[in-house]
Design a protein around this motif. Structure first.
Motif, PDB file in Angstrom:
ATOM      1  N   PHE A   1     -12.085  14.510   7.758  1.00 29.64           N
ATOM      2  CA  PHE A   1     -12.545  15.817   7.402  1.00 29.64           C
ATOM      3  C   PHE A   1     -13.404  16.464   8.156  1.00 29.64           C
ATOM      4  CE2 PHE A   1     -13.946  18.794   4.121  1.00 29.64           C
ATOM      5  CZ  PHE A   1     -12.629  19.186   3.710  1.00 29.64           C
ATOM      6  N   ASP A   2     -12.808  17.520   9.002  1.00 32.87           N
ATOM      7  CA  ASP A   2     -13.803  18.164   9.975  1.00 32.87           C
ATOM      8  C   ASP A   2     -14.060  19.503   9.440  1.00 32.87           C
ATOM      9  OD1 ASP A   2     -14.583  19.777  12.226  1.00 32.87           O
ATOM     10  OD2 ASP A   2     -13.807  17.976  13.498  1.00 32.87           O
ATOM     11  N   VAL A   3     -15.406  19.592   9.080  1.00 31.72           N
ATOM     12  CA  VAL A   3     -15.813  20.830   8.447  1.00 31.72           C
ATOM     13  C   VAL A   3     -15.787  22.157   9.228  1.00 31.72           C
ATOM     14  CG1 VAL A   3     -17.571  22.055   7.235  1.00 31.72           C
ATOM     15  CG2 VAL A   3     -17.134  19.613   6.575  1.00 31.72           C
ATOM     16  N   PRO A   4     -16.212  21.908  10.630  1.00 32.14           N
ATOM     17  CA  PRO A   4     -16.064  23.480  11.395  1.00 32.14           C
ATOM     18  C   PRO A   4     -14.669  23.748  11.627  1.00 32.14           C
ATOM     19  CG  PRO A   4     -17.690  21.717  12.176  1.00 32.14           C
ATOM     20  CD  PRO A   4     -17.103  21.041  11.186  1.00 32.14           C
ATOM     21  N   LYS A   5     -13.799  22.879  11.871  1.00 27.26           N
ATOM     22  CA  LYS A   5     -12.315  23.213  11.934  1.00 27.26           C
ATOM     23  C   LYS A   5     -11.571  23.770  10.377  1.00 27.26           C
ATOM     24  CE  LYS A   5     -10.973  20.126  15.723  1.00 27.26           C
ATOM     25  NZ  LYS A   5     -10.099  18.986  16.241  1.00 27.26           N
ATOM     26  N   LEU A   6     -12.162  23.180   9.632  1.00 20.65           N
ATOM     27  CA  LEU A   6     -11.603  23.577   8.142  1.00 20.65           C
ATOM     28  C   LEU A   6     -11.989  24.941   7.909  1.00 20.65           C
ATOM     29  CD1 LEU A   6     -10.301  22.594   5.630  1.00 20.65           C
ATOM     30  CD2 LEU A   6     -12.354  22.064   4.740  1.00 20.65           C
ATOM     31  N   MET A   7     -13.288  25.348   8.476  1.00 16.63           N
ATOM     32  CA  MET A   7     -13.690  26.856   8.279  1.00 16.63           C
ATOM     33  C   MET A   7     -12.928  27.712   9.193  1.00 16.63           C
ATOM     34  SD  MET A   7     -16.140  26.372   6.014  1.00 16.63           S
ATOM     35  CE  MET A   7     -16.604  28.364   6.254  1.00 16.63           C
ATOM     36  N   ARG A   8     -12.256  27.399  10.030  1.00 11.61           N
ATOM     37  CA  ARG A   8     -11.279  28.259  10.986  1.00 11.61           C
ATOM     38  C   ARG A   8     -10.140  28.669  10.074  1.00 11.61           C
ATOM     39  NH1 ARG A   8      -9.731  25.855  16.267  1.00 11.61           N
ATOM     40  NH2 ARG A   8      -8.575  27.740  16.363  1.00 11.61           N
ATOM     41  N   VAL A   9      -9.483  27.485   8.959  1.00 12.56           N
ATOM     42  CA  VAL A   9      -8.731  27.661   8.154  1.00 12.56           C
ATOM     43  C   VAL A   9      -8.998  28.869   7.056  1.00 12.56           C
ATOM     44  CG1 VAL A   9      -7.022  26.609   6.386  1.00 12.56           C
ATOM     45  CG2 VAL A   9      -7.706  25.441   8.299  1.00 12.56           C
ATOM     46  N   SER A  10     -10.164  28.723   6.419  1.00 13.85           N
ATOM     47  CA  SER A  10     -11.022  29.703   5.505  1.00 13.85           C
ATOM     48  C   SER A  10     -10.994  31.112   6.427  1.00 13.85           C
ATOM     49  CB  SER A  10     -12.001  29.106   5.101  1.00 13.85           C
ATOM     50  OG  SER A  10     -12.773  30.255   4.345  1.00 13.85           O
ATOM     51  N   ASP A  11     -11.499  31.127   7.375  1.00  7.48           N
ATOM     52  CA  ASP A  11     -11.394  32.449   8.241  1.00  7.48           C
ATOM     53  C   ASP A  11     -10.075  33.227   8.394  1.00  7.48           C
ATOM     54  OD1 ASP A  11     -13.908  31.940   8.467  1.00  7.48           O
ATOM     55  OD2 ASP A  11     -14.055  31.519  10.429  1.00  7.48           O
ATOM     56  N   ALA A  12      -9.149  32.305   8.705  1.00  6.51           N
ATOM     57  CA  ALA A  12      -7.635  32.664   8.773  1.00  6.51           C
ATOM     58  C   ALA A  12      -7.204  33.239   7.649  1.00  6.51           C
ATOM     59  CB  ALA A  12      -6.843  31.630   9.498  1.00  6.51           C
ATOM     60  N   ALA A  13      -7.375  32.520   6.468  1.00  5.33           N
ATOM     61  CA  ALA A  13      -6.928  32.825   4.855  1.00  5.33           C
ATOM     62  C   ALA A  13      -7.471  34.178   4.554  1.00  5.33           C
ATOM     63  CB  ALA A  13      -7.160  31.676   4.149  1.00  5.33           C
ATOM     64  N   MET A  14      -8.778  34.487   5.108  1.00  4.27           N
ATOM     65  CA  MET A  14      -9.406  35.674   4.410  1.00  4.27           C
ATOM     66  C   MET A  14      -8.671  37.017   5.087  1.00  4.27           C
ATOM     67  SD  MET A  14     -11.611  35.129   2.353  1.00  4.27           S
ATOM     68  CE  MET A  14     -12.553  36.567   2.381  1.00  4.27           C
ATOM     69  N   LYS A  15      -7.998  36.892   6.153  1.00  3.67           N
ATOM     70  CA  LYS A  15      -6.952  37.920   6.713  1.00  3.67           C
ATOM     71  C   LYS A  15      -6.236  38.518   5.888  1.00  3.67           C
ATOM     72  CE  LYS A  15      -8.389  36.375  11.537  1.00  3.67           C
ATOM     73  NZ  LYS A  15      -7.835  36.007  12.828  1.00  3.67           N
ATOM     74  N   TYR A  16      -5.785  37.388   4.908  1.00  5.02           N
ATOM     75  CA  TYR A  16      -4.392  37.621   4.111  1.00  5.02           C
ATOM     76  C   TYR A  16      -4.941  37.937   2.803  1.00  5.02           C
ATOM     77  CZ  TYR A  16      -1.854  36.125   8.246  1.00  5.02           C
ATOM     78  OH  TYR A  16      -1.306  36.027   9.481  1.00  5.02           O
ATOM     79  N   ALA A  17      -6.303  37.795   2.398  1.00  2.00           N
ATOM     80  CA  ALA A  17      -6.625  37.914   1.015  1.00  2.00           C
ATOM     81  C   ALA A  17      -6.399  39.323   0.499  1.00  2.00           C
ATOM     82  CB  ALA A  17      -8.263  37.240   0.853  1.00  2.00           C
ATOM     83  N   PRO A  18      -6.240  39.631  -0.527  1.00  2.00           N
ATOM     84  CA  PRO A  18      -6.171  40.880  -1.161  1.00  2.00           C
ATOM     85  C   PRO A  18      -7.534  41.449  -1.068  1.00  2.00           C
ATOM     86  CG  PRO A  18      -5.806  39.403  -3.011  1.00  2.00           C
ATOM     87  CD  PRO A  18      -5.648  38.568  -1.814  1.00  2.00           C
ATOM     88  N   PRO A  19      -7.711  43.003  -1.208  1.00  2.00           N
ATOM     89  CA  PRO A  19      -9.009  43.411  -1.254  1.00  2.00           C
ATOM     90  C   PRO A  19      -9.801  43.115  -2.625  1.00  2.00           C
ATOM     91  CG  PRO A  19      -7.239  45.153  -1.402  1.00  2.00           C
ATOM     92  CD  PRO A  19      -6.702  43.634  -1.004  1.00  2.00           C
ATOM     93  N   SER A  20     -10.836  43.089  -2.639  1.00  2.00           N
ATOM     94  CA  SER A  20     -11.655  43.158  -4.011  1.00  2.00           C
ATOM     95  C   SER A  20     -11.371  43.878  -4.846  1.00  2.00           C
ATOM     96  CB  SER A  20     -13.247  42.620  -3.451  1.00  2.00           C
ATOM     97  OG  SER A  20     -13.864  42.740  -4.860  1.00  2.00           O
ATOM     98  N   SER A  21     -11.478  43.710  -6.340  1.00  2.00           N
ATOM     99  CA  SER A  21     -11.082  44.793  -7.259  1.00  2.00           C
ATOM    100  C   SER A  21     -12.501  45.346  -7.764  1.00  2.00           C
ATOM    101  CB  SER A  21     -10.221  44.188  -8.267  1.00  2.00           C
ATOM    102  OG  SER A  21     -11.353  42.934  -8.829  1.00  2.00           O
TER     103      SER A  21
END
Length: 292
Positions: free
Chosen positions: A158-178
């Protein structure tokens, strides 16, 4: 109520649909079909004789938001019994999923139904190289809270820095806050869960053989009986986090830490102190405020 030949169908050739149902489904390929019978519709408790949901052939599909994604999907489900608490038999699966945009791959995901029980299996979920395996079961009986039992999460690396790159990528597709609406209670509870991570890397810290018991109730995630090894020492303790307010509490203690190695790996200070050390802490973190 009789349900017959309802579902998703694909025309092999472009055509115009009209009011003739038989003509509409002629020369079509079945993608997902629903059929069955429901009786006692004029009573407070209709009865499901049976509802069949069937995917005749495994589907190779793409997720529309991710143009380079691909996965195999299939399964079938039989529903029967009282409509307020039906029973289920069957299952669905997702296999060989790849989502390059999210640096994510998955070998196998299964949902298996048996009466009022649901069994979940996740095999080889890879998040930018970090592997995760999950098993769990849950009750499908009507309840205000959906309860997950026997949740087991394991990982070899479990590589935390690499996992954060997944989170950053997912944020690009997240819907805007309501907006600033109050967060709703989480209608999920987790009982009798556990974690077992062989190797967790978050440089300069590396954790080995991390285990613990996990649970979730009243919006609070608990990690109890935490045990992990790092820098030659051992850490034990209990941690809890309110997932709505982000209030974090931790009671942990460490023993047999190599002082020289600690200074070198954490602060890059060589030839300072030697020996072993221990610590004990009771920590509360609420937003930006910290108390110890």
């Amino acid at each position: 109520l009789n349900i017959k030949d309802t579902g998703l169908f694909v025309k092999n050739m472009p055509s115009v649909f009209g009011d003739d149902f038989d003509a509409n489904i002629a020369d079509t390929e079945k993608v997902a079909v629903v059929s069955g019978t429901i009786t006692k519709l004029d009573t407070p408790e209709p009865f499901i004789n049976q509802i069949n949901i069937n995917i005749p052939q495994n589907l190779k599909v793409h997720i529309c938001a991710f143009k380079d994604s691909t996965l195999d999907f299939g399964g079938n489900l039989l529903i029967y019994g009282q409509s307020i608490a039906p029973k289920y038999t069957g299952g669905f699966f997702v296999r060989d999923m790849i989502i390059p945009e999210l640096l994510t791959a998955l070998k196998n995901f299964e949902l298996n139904f048996s009466s009022h029980s649901l069994m979940l299996t996740i095999q080889d979920l890879l998040l930018n190289g970090s592997d995760i395996q999950v098993t769990a079961d849950a009750s499908l009986a009507p309840s205000r809270i959906f309860t997950v039992n026997n949740l087991r999460v394991t990982s070899a690396n479990f590589d935390v820095p690499k996992l954060m790159r997944v989170s950053d990528a997912a944020m690009k597709y997240a819907p805007p806050s309501s907006g600033n609406s109050e967060p709703a209670d989480i209608p999920v509870a987790v009982r009798n869960g556990s974690i077992e991570f062989s190797h967790i890397s978050s440089p300069p810290i590396v954790l080995n053989n991390t285990t613990g018991r996990i649970s979730l109730r009243d919006n609070i995630f608990y990690l109890n009986n935490l045990l992990t090894n790092t820098i030659g020492g051992t850490v034990r303790g209990d941690v809890s986090a309110n997932l709505l307010t982000m209030l974090l509490r931790a009671q942990v203690q460490g023993t047999n830490f190599d002082v020289a190695r600690t200074f070198l790996e954490l602060m890059n200070m060589k030839d300072t102190l030697s020996g072993t050390m221990a610590f004990r802490t009771d920590l509360t973190i609420n937003g930006a405020a910290k108390a110890q």
